[in-house]
Design a protein around this motif. Structure first.
Motif, PDB file in Angstrom:
ATOM      1  N   ASP A  66       0.830  -1.207   0.000  1.00 17.53           N
ATOM      2  CA  ASP A  66       0.000   0.000   0.000  1.00 17.53           C
ATOM      3  C   ASP A  66       0.862   1.254   0.000  1.00 17.53           C
ATOM      4  O   ASP A  66       0.536   2.242  -0.669  1.00 17.53           O
ATOM      5  N   GLU A  67       1.945   1.201   0.745  1.00 17.66           N
ATOM      6  CA  GLU A  67       2.797   2.394   0.837  1.00 17.66           C
ATOM      7  C   GLU A  67       3.329   2.836  -0.525  1.00 17.66           C
ATOM      8  O   GLU A  67       3.387   4.035  -0.803  1.00 17.66           O
ATOM      9  N   VAL A  68       3.728   1.868  -1.344  1.00 15.84           N
ATOM     10  CA  VAL A  68       4.237   2.279  -2.665  1.00 15.84           C
ATOM     11  C   VAL A  68       3.107   2.859  -3.522  1.00 15.84           C
ATOM     12  O   VAL A  68       3.307   3.807  -4.279  1.00 15.84           O
ATOM     13  N   ALA A  69       1.899   2.285  -3.353  1.00 13.33           N
ATOM     14  CA  ALA A  69       0.751   2.816  -4.105  1.00 13.33           C
ATOM     15  C   ALA A  69       0.441   4.247  -3.653  1.00 13.33           C
ATOM     16  O   ALA A  69       0.116   5.119  -4.473  1.00 13.33           O
ATOM     17  N   ILE A  70       0.552   4.475  -2.362  1.00 12.88           N
ATOM     18  CA  ILE A  70       0.311   5.828  -1.826  1.00 12.88           C
ATOM     19  C   ILE A  70       1.330   6.810  -2.424  1.00 12.88           C
ATOM     20  O   ILE A  70       0.975   7.916  -2.845  1.00 12.88           O
ATOM     21  N   SER A  71       2.592   6.361  -2.487  1.00 13.32           N
ATOM     22  CA  SER A  71       3.627   7.229  -3.067  1.00 13.32           C
ATOM     23  C   SER A  71       3.289   7.599  -4.502  1.00 13.32           C
ATOM     24  O   SER A  71       3.458   8.749  -4.911  1.00 13.32           O
ATOM     25  N   VAL A  72       2.799   6.625  -5.264  1.00  8.36           N
ATOM     26  CA  VAL A  72       2.442   6.911  -6.653  1.00  8.36           C
ATOM     27  C   VAL A  72       1.288   7.926  -6.707  1.00  8.36           C
ATOM     28  O   VAL A  72       1.325   8.894  -7.474  1.00  8.36           O
ATOM     29  N   SER A  73       0.279   7.735  -5.863  1.00  8.48           N
ATOM     30  CA  SER A  73      -0.859   8.666  -5.878  1.00  8.48           C
ATOM     31  C   SER A  73      -0.386  10.083  -5.533  1.00  8.48           C
ATOM     32  O   SER A  73      -0.867  11.070  -6.088  1.00  8.48           O
ATOM     33  N   ARG A  74       0.593  10.169  -4.643  1.00  5.91           N
ATOM     34  CA  ARG A  74       1.114  11.502  -4.284  1.00  5.91           C
ATOM     35  C   ARG A  74       1.900  12.133  -5.423  1.00  5.91           C
ATOM     36  O   ARG A  74       1.924  13.359  -5.564  1.00  5.91           O
ATOM     37  N   LEU A  75       2.520  11.299  -6.224  1.00  8.04           N
ATOM     38  CA  LEU A  75       3.227  11.811  -7.415  1.00  8.04           C
ATOM     39  C   LEU A  75       2.231  12.424  -8.400  1.00  8.04           C
ATOM     40  O   LEU A  75       2.481  13.492  -8.968  1.00  8.04           O
ATOM     41  N   VAL A  76       1.120  11.718  -8.589  1.00  9.66           N
ATOM     42  CA  VAL A  76       0.079  12.238  -9.486  1.00  9.66           C
ATOM     43  C   VAL A  76      -0.431  13.571  -8.942  1.00  9.66           C
ATOM     44  O   VAL A  76      -0.595  14.555  -9.675  1.00  9.66           O
ATOM     45  N   ALA A  77      -0.645  13.598  -7.611  1.00  8.81           N
ATOM     46  CA  ALA A  77      -1.122  14.828  -6.968  1.00  8.81           C
ATOM     47  C   ALA A  77      -0.115  15.958  -7.184  1.00  8.81           C
ATOM     48  O   ALA A  77      -0.499  17.101  -7.478  1.00  8.81           O
ATOM     49  N   GLN A  78       1.167  15.622  -7.079  1.00  6.87           N
ATOM     50  CA  GLN A  78       2.218  16.637  -7.235  1.00  6.87           C
ATOM     51  C   GLN A  78       2.186  17.271  -8.632  1.00  6.87           C
ATOM     52  O   GLN A  78       2.329  18.492  -8.772  1.00  6.87           O
ATOM     53  N   LEU A  79       1.966  16.445  -9.634  1.00  7.61           N
ATOM     54  CA  LEU A  79       1.893  16.954 -11.007  1.00  7.61           C
ATOM     55  C   LEU A  79       0.789  18.004 -11.137  1.00  7.61           C
ATOM     56  O   LEU A  79       1.003  19.096 -11.664  1.00  7.61           O
ATOM     57  N   LEU A  80      -0.382  17.632 -10.629  1.00  7.93           N
ATOM     58  CA  LEU A  80      -1.534  18.520 -10.734  1.00  7.93           C
ATOM     59  C   LEU A  80      -1.298  19.801  -9.928  1.00  7.93           C
ATOM     60  O   LEU A  80      -1.594  20.915 -10.375  1.00  7.93           O
ATOM     61  N   LEU A  81      -0.727  19.629  -8.769  1.00  9.34           N
ATOM     62  CA  LEU A  81      -0.465  20.768  -7.882  1.00  9.34           C
ATOM     63  C   LEU A  81       0.529  21.746  -8.520  1.00  9.34           C
ATOM     64  O   LEU A  81       0.340  22.966  -8.462  1.00  9.34           O
ATOM     65  N   MET A  82       1.572  21.208  -9.148  1.00 12.82           N
ATOM     66  CA  MET A  82       2.576  22.073  -9.766  1.00 12.82           C
ATOM     67  C   MET A  82       1.953  22.912 -10.877  1.00 12.82           C
ATOM     68  O   MET A  82       2.290  24.063 -11.064  1.00 12.82           O
ATOM     69  N   LYS A  83       1.032  22.304 -11.579  1.00 12.39           N
ATOM     70  CA  LYS A  83       0.369  23.000 -12.688  1.00 12.39           C
ATOM     71  C   LYS A  83      -0.523  24.140 -12.160  1.00 12.39           C
ATOM     72  O   LYS A  83      -0.822  25.087 -12.887  1.00 12.39           O
ATOM     73  N   LEU A  84      -0.934  24.034 -10.900  1.00 10.45           N
ATOM     74  CA  LEU A  84      -1.811  25.069 -10.328  1.00 10.45           C
ATOM     75  C   LEU A  84      -1.043  26.309  -9.883  1.00 10.45           C
ATOM     76  O   LEU A  84      -1.631  27.370  -9.654  1.00 10.45           O
ATOM     77  N   GLY A  85       0.272  26.167  -9.720  1.00 10.20           N
ATOM     78  CA  GLY A  85       1.097  27.303  -9.298  1.00 10.20           C
ATOM     79  C   GLY A  85       0.622  27.891  -7.981  1.00 10.20           C
ATOM     80  O   GLY A  85       0.298  27.160  -7.042  1.00 10.20           O
ATOM     81  N   GLU A  86       0.528  29.218  -7.944  1.00 14.66           N
ATOM     82  CA  GLU A  86       0.182  29.952  -6.717  1.00 14.66           C
ATOM     83  C   GLU A  86      -1.200  29.593  -6.160  1.00 14.66           C
ATOM     84  O   GLU A  86      -1.446  29.730  -4.973  1.00 14.66           O
ATOM     85  N   ALA A  87      -2.095  29.160  -7.048  1.00 15.38           N
ATOM     86  CA  ALA A  87      -3.458  28.848  -6.602  1.00 15.38           C
ATOM     87  C   ALA A  87      -3.478  27.598  -5.728  1.00 15.38           C
ATOM     88  O   ALA A  87      -4.378  27.394  -4.914  1.00 15.38           O
ATOM     89  N   GLY A  88      -2.465  26.758  -5.897  1.00 16.10           N
ATOM     90  CA  GLY A  88      -2.426  25.485  -5.184  1.00 16.10           C
ATOM     91  C   GLY A  88      -1.661  25.547  -3.874  1.00 16.10           C
ATOM     92  O   GLY A  88      -0.911  26.500  -3.616  1.00 16.10           O
ATOM     93  N   ALA A  89      -1.855  24.537  -3.063  1.00 19.43           N
ATOM     94  CA  ALA A  89      -1.133  24.427  -1.793  1.00 19.43           C
ATOM     95  C   ALA A  89       0.366  24.283  -2.091  1.00 19.43           C
ATOM     96  O   ALA A  89       0.765  23.873  -3.180  1.00 19.43           O
ATOM     97  N   ARG A  90       1.185  24.617  -1.103  1.00 18.18           N
ATOM     98  CA  ARG A  90       2.641  24.607  -1.257  1.00 18.18           C
ATOM     99  C   ARG A  90       3.163  23.197  -1.509  1.00 18.18           C
ATOM    100  O   ARG A  90       4.176  22.988  -2.151  1.00 18.18           O
ATOM    101  N   LYS A  91       2.477  22.200  -0.948  1.00 19.48           N
ATOM    102  CA  LYS A  91       2.910  20.813  -1.110  1.00 19.48           C
ATOM    103  C   LYS A  91       1.723  19.857  -1.047  1.00 19.48           C
ATOM    104  O   LYS A  91       0.615  20.276  -0.692  1.00 19.48           O
TER     105      LYS A  91
END
Ligand code: UTP
Length: 224
Positions: A66-91
């Motif tokens: 499960d932990e590795v799956a969680i890491s992957v889901s967080r990577l996907v989240a990171q991609l989306l978050l980076m695209k949001l720039g200032e509008a998104g949370a810092r991490k």
């Protein structure tokens, strides 16, 4: 509107769909500009399942898988978050509290899984509970909830509406077809039952569907 959006890994990450991820970033910006509060939970899709398989074959225990799956889901989240720039949370938040703090500061939250033994559906439900959301949207790879698994049965009928008790009965019934399991995880339903929250399950391949649900238009399956 305070919205929790759960985007299936099956939608944006199986395989990875950069255009769709960018489309979701645009949608999130638009919702924020319109004054909505939005928190997003994404899954890890096929890469997460592949990593689970690798971990399993390496004889690592289930929580580790499960932990590795969680890491992957967080990577996907990171991609989306980076695209949001200032509008998104810092991490990418790693706890419900952290997510709620970002929301309080007016940022769009995008997160993945939280801890072994859960699904991202349950994370989304916990988030609904914590921030007091009045809408939960599950953007999935089907048009909504069907009477039978639509991948296997051509006569499966899409439901426009179902109440939480009926959905629970569906899930508990021994006769039910696999597939409905994936609609919304039982733990998520249990949490949602505590505080009645309008929930819509819809086709996530078109981000505009989410906009329709926010506007109260008829789309997907409404659970109430
Ligand atoms: P999900 O099955 O919830 O995400 O999590 P998904 O990829 O979006 O699935 P679809 O698109 O709805 O089919 C994937 C896996 O990640 C682990 C579990 O192993 C889960 O099956 N996970 C996720 C956790 O262990 N804890 C979490 O909080 C979230």
């Amino acid at each position: 509107m305070k919205l929790v959006l759960r985007i299936g890994g099956s939608v944006v990450a199986s395989p990875f769909d950069p255009a769709l991820l960018s489309g979701y970033a645009d949608l999130l910006m638009k919702l924020k500009q319109e004054g909505h509060v939005v928190a997003v939970v994404v899954g890890g899709g096929s890469l997460a399942r592949e990593m689970i398989k690798v971990a399993k074959e390496m004889k690592l225990k289930e929580p580790k898988q499960d932990e590795v799956a969680i890491s992957v889901s967080r990577l996907v989240a990171q991609l989306l978050l980076m695209k949001l720039g200032e509008a998104g949370a810092r991490k990418v938040p790693v706890s419900i509290k952290e997510a709620a703090d970002f929301v309080k500061n007016g940022k769009v939250v995008v997160m993945g899984g939280l801890k072994p033994g859960m699904t991202t559906d349950a994370v989304a439900a916990l988030l609904v509970e914590r921030i007091g959301a009045n809408l939960l949207v599950k953007a999935t790879d089907q048009d909504g909830i069907f009477t039978r698994d639509p991948r296997k049965h051509r006569n499966a009928r899409k439901l426009d509406m179902i109440d939480l008790d009926d959905l629970t009965r569906f899930l508990e019934s021994e006769k039910h077809e696999a597939g409905i399991h994936q609609v919304l995880d039982p733990e998520a339903i249990r949490i949602l039952k505590k505080r009645k929250t309008r929930t819509v399950v819809l086709n996530g391949f078109n981000p505009n569907n989410v906009l329709l649900a926010v506007k109260g238009k008829k789309i997907g399956t409404l659970i109430e």
